[in-house]
Design a protein around this motif. Structure first.
Motif, PDB file in Angstrom:
ATOM      1  N   THR A  44       0.743  -1.139   0.123  1.00  0.00           N
ATOM      2  CA  THR A  44       0.110   0.107   0.074  1.00  0.00           C
ATOM      3  C   THR A  44       0.747   1.161  -0.078  1.00  0.00           C
ATOM      4  O   THR A  44       0.765   2.066  -0.785  1.00  0.00           O
ATOM      5  CB  THR A  44      -1.035   0.066   1.274  1.00  0.00           C
ATOM      6  N   GLN A  45       2.046   1.089   0.888  1.00  0.00           N
ATOM      7  CA  GLN A  45       2.912   2.315   0.810  1.00  0.00           C
ATOM      8  C   GLN A  45       3.689   2.783  -0.277  1.00  0.00           C
ATOM      9  O   GLN A  45       3.496   3.876  -0.668  1.00  0.00           O
ATOM     10  CB  GLN A  45       3.763   2.233   1.830  1.00  0.00           C
ATOM     11  N   ALA A  46       3.995   1.434  -1.055  1.00  0.00           N
ATOM     12  CA  ALA A  46       4.811   1.591  -2.402  1.00  0.00           C
ATOM     13  C   ALA A  46       3.547   2.336  -3.371  1.00  0.00           C
ATOM     14  O   ALA A  46       4.044   3.091  -4.324  1.00  0.00           O
ATOM     15  CB  ALA A  46       5.024   0.404  -2.842  1.00  0.00           C
ATOM     16  N   LEU A  47       2.272   1.998  -3.310  1.00  0.00           N
ATOM     17  CA  LEU A  47       1.266   2.306  -4.326  1.00  0.00           C
ATOM     18  C   LEU A  47       1.047   3.967  -4.131  1.00  0.00           C
ATOM     19  O   LEU A  47       0.906   4.613  -5.037  1.00  0.00           O
ATOM     20  CB  LEU A  47      -0.149   1.626  -4.095  1.00  0.00           C
ATOM     21  N   LEU A  48       0.879   4.316  -2.683  1.00  0.00           N
ATOM     22  CA  LEU A  48       0.520   5.608  -2.372  1.00  0.00           C
ATOM     23  C   LEU A  48       1.665   6.581  -2.732  1.00  0.00           C
ATOM     24  O   LEU A  48       1.783   7.768  -3.350  1.00  0.00           O
ATOM     25  CB  LEU A  48       0.348   5.851  -0.943  1.00  0.00           C
ATOM     26  N   SER A  49       2.918   6.254  -2.818  1.00  0.00           N
ATOM     27  CA  SER A  49       4.119   6.770  -3.112  1.00  0.00           C
ATOM     28  C   SER A  49       4.318   6.982  -4.473  1.00  0.00           C
ATOM     29  O   SER A  49       4.966   8.133  -4.912  1.00  0.00           O
ATOM     30  CB  SER A  49       5.621   6.248  -2.477  1.00  0.00           C
ATOM     31  N   ALA A  50       3.537   6.271  -5.333  1.00  0.00           N
ATOM     32  CA  ALA A  50       3.744   6.359  -6.877  1.00  0.00           C
ATOM     33  C   ALA A  50       2.690   7.429  -7.214  1.00  0.00           C
ATOM     34  O   ALA A  50       2.531   7.948  -8.321  1.00  0.00           O
ATOM     35  CB  ALA A  50       3.354   5.290  -7.431  1.00  0.00           C
ATOM     36  N   VAL A  51       1.775   8.131  -6.424  1.00  0.00           N
ATOM     37  CA  VAL A  51       0.825   9.147  -6.804  1.00  0.00           C
ATOM     38  C   VAL A  51       1.293  10.310  -7.193  1.00  0.00           C
ATOM     39  O   VAL A  51       2.141  10.938  -6.115  1.00  0.00           O
ATOM     40  CB  VAL A  51      -0.305   9.107  -5.572  1.00  0.00           C
ATOM     41  N   PRO A  52       1.113  10.935  -8.271  1.00  0.00           N
ATOM     42  CA  PRO A  52       1.764  12.167  -8.740  1.00  0.00           C
ATOM     43  C   PRO A  52       1.524  13.491  -7.889  1.00  0.00           C
ATOM     44  O   PRO A  52       0.182  13.427  -7.384  1.00  0.00           O
ATOM     45  CB  PRO A  52       1.283  12.590 -10.225  1.00  0.00           C
ATOM     46  N   VAL A  53       2.457  14.428  -7.259  1.00  0.00           N
ATOM     47  CA  VAL A  53       2.053  15.413  -6.596  1.00  0.00           C
ATOM     48  C   VAL A  53       1.845  16.616  -7.671  1.00  0.00           C
ATOM     49  O   VAL A  53       2.782  17.013  -8.266  1.00  0.00           O
ATOM     50  CB  VAL A  53       3.205  15.656  -5.646  1.00  0.00           C
ATOM     51  N   PRO A  54       0.809  17.287  -7.804  1.00  0.00           N
ATOM     52  CA  PRO A  54       0.511  18.300  -8.710  1.00  0.00           C
ATOM     53  C   PRO A  54       1.276  19.533  -8.330  1.00  0.00           C
ATOM     54  O   PRO A  54       1.654  20.477  -9.291  1.00  0.00           O
ATOM     55  CB  PRO A  54      -0.814  18.585  -8.698  1.00  0.00           C
ATOM     56  N   ASP A  55       1.776  19.805  -7.138  1.00  0.00           N
ATOM     57  CA  ASP A  55       2.399  21.178  -6.725  1.00  0.00           C
ATOM     58  C   ASP A  55       3.873  20.999  -6.953  1.00  0.00           C
ATOM     59  O   ASP A  55       4.349  20.108  -6.250  1.00  0.00           O
ATOM     60  CB  ASP A  55       1.978  21.414  -5.440  1.00  0.00           C
ATOM     61  N   PRO A  56       4.575  21.555  -7.848  1.00  0.00           N
ATOM     62  CA  PRO A  56       5.944  21.335  -7.900  1.00  0.00           C
ATOM     63  C   PRO A  56       7.003  21.672  -6.902  1.00  0.00           C
ATOM     64  O   PRO A  56       7.654  21.274  -6.726  1.00  0.00           O
ATOM     65  CB  PRO A  56       6.247  22.307  -9.282  1.00  0.00           C
ATOM     66  N   THR A  57       6.251  22.489  -6.213  1.00  0.00           N
ATOM     67  CA  THR A  57       6.896  23.152  -5.020  1.00  0.00           C
ATOM     68  C   THR A  57       6.908  21.894  -3.869  1.00  0.00           C
ATOM     69  O   THR A  57       8.014  21.780  -2.796  1.00  0.00           O
ATOM     70  CB  THR A  57       6.658  24.331  -4.276  1.00  0.00           C
ATOM     71  N   LEU A  58       6.014  20.901  -3.725  1.00  0.00           N
ATOM     72  CA  LEU A  58       5.997  19.798  -2.939  1.00  0.00           C
ATOM     73  C   LEU A  58       6.757  18.607  -3.419  1.00  0.00           C
ATOM     74  O   LEU A  58       6.735  17.713  -2.515  1.00  0.00           O
ATOM     75  CB  LEU A  58       4.655  19.697  -2.318  1.00  0.00           C
ATOM     76  N   ARG A  59       6.946  18.526  -4.456  1.00  0.00           N
ATOM     77  CA  ARG A  59       7.531  17.113  -5.046  1.00  0.00           C
ATOM     78  C   ARG A  59       8.763  16.704  -4.592  1.00  0.00           C
ATOM     79  O   ARG A  59       8.657  15.551  -4.545  1.00  0.00           O
ATOM     80  CB  ARG A  59       7.372  17.135  -6.687  1.00  0.00           C
ATOM     81  N   ASP A  60       9.679  17.514  -4.028  1.00  0.00           N
ATOM     82  CA  ASP A  60      10.780  17.051  -3.616  1.00  0.00           C
ATOM     83  C   ASP A  60      10.573  16.231  -1.998  1.00  0.00           C
ATOM     84  O   ASP A  60      11.620  15.841  -1.658  1.00  0.00           O
ATOM     85  CB  ASP A  60      12.048  18.129  -3.502  1.00  0.00           C
ATOM     86  N   GLN A  61       9.460  16.707  -1.600  1.00  0.00           N
ATOM     87  CA  GLN A  61       9.284  16.169  -0.051  1.00  0.00           C
ATOM     88  C   GLN A  61       8.971  14.986  -0.343  1.00  0.00           C
ATOM     89  O   GLN A  61       8.905  14.504   1.029  1.00  0.00           O
ATOM     90  CB  GLN A  61       8.306  17.350   0.485  1.00  0.00           C
ATOM     91  N   LYS A  62       8.297  14.222  -1.244  1.00  0.00           N
ATOM     92  CA  LYS A  62       7.991  13.086  -1.144  1.00  0.00           C
ATOM     93  C   LYS A  62       8.778  11.774  -1.542  1.00  0.00           C
ATOM     94  O   LYS A  62       9.654  12.015  -2.420  1.00  0.00           O
ATOM     95  CB  LYS A  62       6.740  12.983  -1.979  1.00  0.00           C
ATOM     96  N   ALA A  63       8.997  10.796  -0.637  1.00  0.00           N
ATOM     97  CA  ALA A  63       9.807   9.583  -0.797  1.00  0.00           C
ATOM     98  C   ALA A  63       9.020   8.717  -1.798  1.00  0.00           C
ATOM     99  O   ALA A  63       7.936   8.350  -1.472  1.00  0.00           O
ATOM    100  CB  ALA A  63      10.324   9.098   0.503  1.00  0.00           C
ATOM    101  N   ILE A  64       9.632   8.351  -2.756  1.00  0.00           N
ATOM    102  CA  ILE A  64       9.219   7.200  -3.629  1.00  0.00           C
ATOM    103  C   ILE A  64       9.729   5.926  -3.295  1.00  0.00           C
ATOM    104  O   ILE A  64      10.962   5.697  -3.339  1.00  0.00           O
ATOM    105  CB  ILE A  64       9.285   7.839  -5.019  1.00  0.00           C
ATOM    106  N   ILE A  65       8.655   4.830  -3.188  1.00  0.00           N
ATOM    107  CA  ILE A  65       9.171   3.469  -2.744  1.00  0.00           C
ATOM    108  C   ILE A  65       9.226   2.852  -4.221  1.00  0.00           C
ATOM    109  O   ILE A  65       8.036   2.709  -4.751  1.00  0.00           O
ATOM    110  CB  ILE A  65       8.269   2.927  -1.815  1.00  0.00           C
ATOM    111  N   ARG A  66      10.336   2.291  -4.640  1.00  0.00           N
ATOM    112  CA  ARG A  66      10.471   1.509  -5.860  1.00  0.00           C
ATOM    113  C   ARG A  66      10.640   0.022  -5.508  1.00  0.00           C
ATOM    114  O   ARG A  66      11.509  -0.200  -4.653  1.00  0.00           O
ATOM    115  CB  ARG A  66      11.634   2.056  -6.832  1.00  0.00           C
TER     116      ARG A  66
END
Length: 84
Positions: A1-23
């Motif tokens: 579930t955490q990996a799926l949620l981490s794949a959701v795109p972040v529409p705000d470019p100023t917040l994109r770098d704050q999100k950890a993506i689980i591959r």
């Protein structure tokens, strides 16, 4: 579930770098011949020896308020996808 949620795109470019993506890596387990223990362990980034030996029970783990079938389940902070 955490990996799926981490794949959701972040529409705000100023917040994109704050999100950890689980591959996820590894092969999807065979439904005909599943692995021993936790069936997700062949793709899990937290898998350890206990995952191969014991099937995790579905129960509420510390720090969480919903059940999980994982030996190493933990609550994760959700990063907002837009400014509040």
């Amino acid at each position: 579930t955490q990996a799926l949620l981490s794949a959701v795109p972040v529409p705000d470019p100023t917040l994109r770098d704050q999100k950890a993506i689980i591959r996820l890596t590894g092969d999807v387990p065979s439904p005909i011949s599943p692995p021993s223990g936790c069936r997700f362990r062949t793709r899990c980034w937290k898998a350890q020896d206990v995952c191969a030996e014991q099937v995790p029970l579905l129960e509420i783990r510390s720090g969480s308020d919903h059940p999980s079938a994982c030996h190493f389940a933990e609550k994760r902070e959700i990063v907002a996808t837009h400014e509040a």
